[in-house]
Design a protein around this motif. Structure first.
Motif, PDB file in Angstrom:
ATOM      1  N   THR A 106       0.777  -1.118  -0.092  1.00  0.00           N
ATOM      2  CA  THR A 106       0.198  -0.703   0.312  1.00  0.00           C
ATOM      3  C   THR A 106       1.169   1.429   0.267  1.00  0.00           C
ATOM      4  O   THR A 106       0.444   2.776  -0.548  1.00  0.00           O
ATOM      5  N   SER A 140      -2.339 -10.336  -1.306  1.00  0.00           N
ATOM      6  CA  SER A 140      -3.082 -11.862  -1.578  1.00  0.00           C
ATOM      7  C   SER A 140      -3.351 -12.399  -3.008  1.00  0.00           C
ATOM      8  O   SER A 140      -3.638 -13.436  -2.845  1.00  0.00           O
ATOM      9  N   VAL A 141      -3.424 -11.153  -3.964  1.00  0.00           N
ATOM     10  CA  VAL A 141      -3.446 -12.034  -5.312  1.00  0.00           C
ATOM     11  C   VAL A 141      -1.937 -11.324  -6.504  1.00  0.00           C
ATOM     12  O   VAL A 141      -2.401 -11.745  -7.174  1.00  0.00           O
ATOM     13  N   GLN A 144      -1.342 -14.756  -8.859  1.00  0.00           N
ATOM     14  CA  GLN A 144      -2.973 -14.417  -9.754  1.00  0.00           C
ATOM     15  C   GLN A 144      -2.378 -13.318 -10.754  1.00  0.00           C
ATOM     16  O   GLN A 144      -2.361 -13.844 -11.211  1.00  0.00           O
ATOM     17  N   LYS A 147       0.328 -14.505 -12.795  1.00  0.00           N
ATOM     18  CA  LYS A 147      -0.056 -15.752 -13.544  1.00  0.00           C
ATOM     19  C   LYS A 147      -0.406 -14.832 -14.823  1.00  0.00           C
ATOM     20  O   LYS A 147      -0.355 -15.825 -15.889  1.00  0.00           O
ATOM     21  N   GLY A 148      -2.001 -14.051 -14.613  1.00  0.00           N
ATOM     22  CA  GLY A 148      -2.519 -13.861 -15.661  1.00  0.00           C
ATOM     23  C   GLY A 148      -1.989 -13.104 -16.821  1.00  0.00           C
ATOM     24  O   GLY A 148      -2.220 -12.998 -17.755  1.00  0.00           O
ATOM     25  N   VAL A 150       0.872 -13.778 -17.758  1.00  0.00           N
ATOM     26  CA  VAL A 150       1.338 -14.241 -18.436  1.00  0.00           C
ATOM     27  C   VAL A 150       1.043 -14.499 -20.160  1.00  0.00           C
ATOM     28  O   VAL A 150       1.834 -14.448 -20.763  1.00  0.00           O
ATOM     29  N   THR A 156      -5.334  -8.248 -17.295  1.00  0.00           N
ATOM     30  CA  THR A 156      -5.462  -8.933 -15.876  1.00  0.00           C
ATOM     31  C   THR A 156      -5.398  -7.883 -15.381  1.00  0.00           C
ATOM     32  O   THR A 156      -5.571  -7.387 -14.370  1.00  0.00           O
ATOM     33  N   LYS A 158      -6.253  -4.499 -16.855  1.00  0.00           N
ATOM     34  CA  LYS A 158      -7.086  -3.572 -17.096  1.00  0.00           C
ATOM     35  C   LYS A 158      -6.909  -2.049 -17.000  1.00  0.00           C
ATOM     36  O   LYS A 158      -6.774  -1.463 -17.965  1.00  0.00           O
ATOM     37  N   LEU A 199       6.523 -18.573 -12.104  1.00  0.00           N
ATOM     38  CA  LEU A 199       5.151 -18.247 -13.131  1.00  0.00           C
ATOM     39  C   LEU A 199       5.419 -17.478 -14.173  1.00  0.00           C
ATOM     40  O   LEU A 199       4.615 -17.673 -14.920  1.00  0.00           O
TER      41      LEU A 199
END
Lengths: 289, 280
Positions: A106, A140-141, A144, A147-148, A150, A156, A158, A199
């Motif tokens: 943050t 926490s993401v 993800q 990975k997105g 890639v 991913t 946006k 990843l």
């Protein structure tokens, strides 16, 4: 108070009051900072040179690709990582490489872009054309998000930090997935590099550069050996190395001098403590014999 | 379902409507889970845990179309990631509620250190309030400085709290560690045994090589040829890449095998012990 009550000189050498150590430490940081003319020549480490050469290679071989700079750092490690970030951005801008910032902390969402925005006018960089801020994603993401990206970076991410679709910026023309990424730079005080290797780097063989805090650096060496990391910039010493390689001078160079004094102080204290320990032990053995 | 999670401005009837619907759905799910028999609750959680893990397992290992570099699950990654972010956000909310209850109990019973709990609760409430206000009313003027006629808006107060307070305290806390490390290394590095001597010598060499003073000590040696091996930075390099690196690799292998085993146990809901045998 007699000498025996205070203990021998050798015993006292092992028990220097911690407040004395704190004052000495404070002085060894403050004095080099107040006297910038007190400066020692910096010899860049091999890992810093690899980092620098790696970015040079990206600029020569894949100049049209985008560089992703991942920031996990916050105020706690700002003393080291602000200067690493500044040196890295300076190099990217000097070589006219397009880059995107992505924060997983943050505080980092304001700290890292502030450095880029400050340097941008100096190198004629324009937001959206030469660099972009992908914004903050919760820790926490992290997996993800990596990975997105890639397979689909605009899908991913946006929107950028200014809430505009990233695809609407000129910098994103032709940037679809990991194959369009020239390099990933992970500036981090945590174990995030493994995720990038597993990843992202593994999927597309994208060069990965690691800029950890000094205490985290040993974790990166196995990956350096295997070629999965192309260079390591270790803490503020790494920032000083990089400034040396870039032929610029900033806080990194000054802090490296201060760090030298601090390390020298610690080494001196360790030697003093051990001399006391060694002689006292020898004396005790002689008495017992 | 994709549009349900799509980024929308954080204001207006659409946002608040979806926020309320989302909260009601989650409360309904939690209510149903609570009402279900204990064995069914375990089974439901185990099924969702398994499905979540299965998605990423299959997406990673199933072959991809060489043209698009995607398989049939790749397109759903965004949805699953958003879903896990939402669950994560509820977990944070649960943590905040739990923390609040814990400190409220300490304050109400005036246990030792209750003053610290008061500071924590007040600081958390102020930060929470100004973070939310900063999102919706950043430009609202809070007060005017009577002497300088300078107005202070909510965003300004938020910046004082976040960057002037939290960030600076964070930096100061980390900076204090340097003093403890210096004191601890002075007391801990003693030549008590062969192992501790080796550790100390290695640490001193790596530290010396990190300093400009240290590298200056062997700067007189040539940079090429056999004698260059005795330059302090090269000895440090050798320690880091030839001794530290294999040791780190061994540790990482061990950790990863352990992580794999733990992940499998969590995925298949086989994990027992703390947090897993408690009533759900």
């Amino acid at each position: 108070m007699t000498t025996s009550e205070k203990g021998s000189v050798w015993a006292r050498m092992q028990r220097v009051d911690r407040r004395v150590i704190y004052v000495l430490l404070l002085l060894s940081i403050i004095i080099p900072m107040l006297l910038p003319q007190v400066e020692f020549p910096i010899l860049p480490s091999q890992q810093s040179k690899d980092f620098y050469t790696g970015i040079e290679n990206v600029a020569e071989k894949t100049p049209a690709k985008i560089v992703i700079v991942d920031g996990f750092w916050a105020s706690g490690t700002r003393g080291e990582q602000q200067w690493q970030t500044q040196a890295i951005f300076t190099h990217l801008m000097k070589r006219h490489l397009k880059f995107a910032m992505l924060s997983f902390d943050t505080q980092n969402k304001t700290l890292m872009p502030a450095i880029a925005d400050k340097l941008a006018p100096q190198f004629g960089y324009e937001y959206g054309r030469d660099y972009i801020n992908f914004g903050y994603r919760p820790n926490s993401v992290f997996q993800q998000t990596v990975k997105g990206m890639v397979n689909d970076i605009p899908g991913t991410i946006k929107k950028d930090a200014r809430a505009q679709p990233i695809a609407s910026y000129p910098i994103m023309n032709g940037i679809k997935d990991s194959k369009d990424v020239g390099a990933v730079i992970d500036i981090t005080p945590v174990s995030s590099v493994g995720v990038w290797i597993g990843l992202f780097q593994g999927a597309s063989q994208t060069p990965l550069f690691y800029a950890p805090t000094a205490v985290m650096a040993p974790e990166g060496y196995p990956y350096l050996d295997s070629g999965q990391i192309s260079g390591i910039l270790t803490g503020v010493k790494g920032a000083g190395d990089y400034e040396q390689l870039l032929k610029t001078k900033s806080f990194g160079t000054q802090a490296t001098s201060a760090l030298s004094f601090v390390y020298a102080l610690i080494i001196l204290l360790v030697i003093v403590g051990n001399i006391g320990y060694f002689i006292e032990r020898s004396n005790t053995r002689k008495v017992n014999a | 379902m994709h549009s349900f999670f799509a980024a929308i401005p954080h204001h207006g009837p659409e946002y608040f409507g979806k926020l309320i619907i989302g909260l009601l759905i989650v409360l309904a799910i939690l209510g149903l889970l609570h009402a279900a028999p204990k064995q069914s609750r375990r089974a439901i959680i185990a099924v969702f845990t398994f499905l979540g893990g299965l998605f990423y397992f299959l997406e990673f290992f199933l072959p991809v179309d060489p043209k698009t570099n995607k398989n049939f699950l790749t397109g759903q990654q965004e949805f699953v990631a958003q879903l896990s972010a939402v669950i994560g956000a509820y977990a944070i909310g649960l943590g905040v509620v739990s923390l609040g209850q814990y400190h409220a109990k300490i304050i109400s019973r005036k246990r030792e250190g209750w003053g610290n709990s008061v500071v924590l609760v007040i600081a958390a409430l102020i930060m929470f309030t100004f973070s939310i206000l900063n999102e919706y009313h950043a430009k609202t003027v809070l007060f005017t400085d009577p002497f300088q006629h300078h107005t202070q808006d909510i965003h300004g107060v938020f910046l004082v709290l976040f960057e002037g307070g939290l960030a600076k305290l964070d930096a100061a806390t980390f900076a204090l560690i340097a003093f403890f490390i210096a004191s601890a290394s002075y007391r801990a590095f003693r030549i008590r045994s062969v192992e501790s001597s080796l550790l100390m010598i290695a640490a001193l060499i790596v530290m010396l090589a990190s300093t400009t003073i240290g590298t200056a000590l062997t700067n007189w040696l040539p940079t090429e040829g056999p004698q260059a091996n005795f330059r302090i930075e090269h000895i440090s390099e050798w320690l880091l890449t030839r001794l530290n690196s294999p040791a780190q690799r061994g540790i990482v292998f061990g950790l990863e095998v352990g992580a794999l085993a733990t992940s499998l146990r969590l995925w298949l809901s086989l994990e027992r012990g703390a947090y897993f045998d408690a009533e759900v």
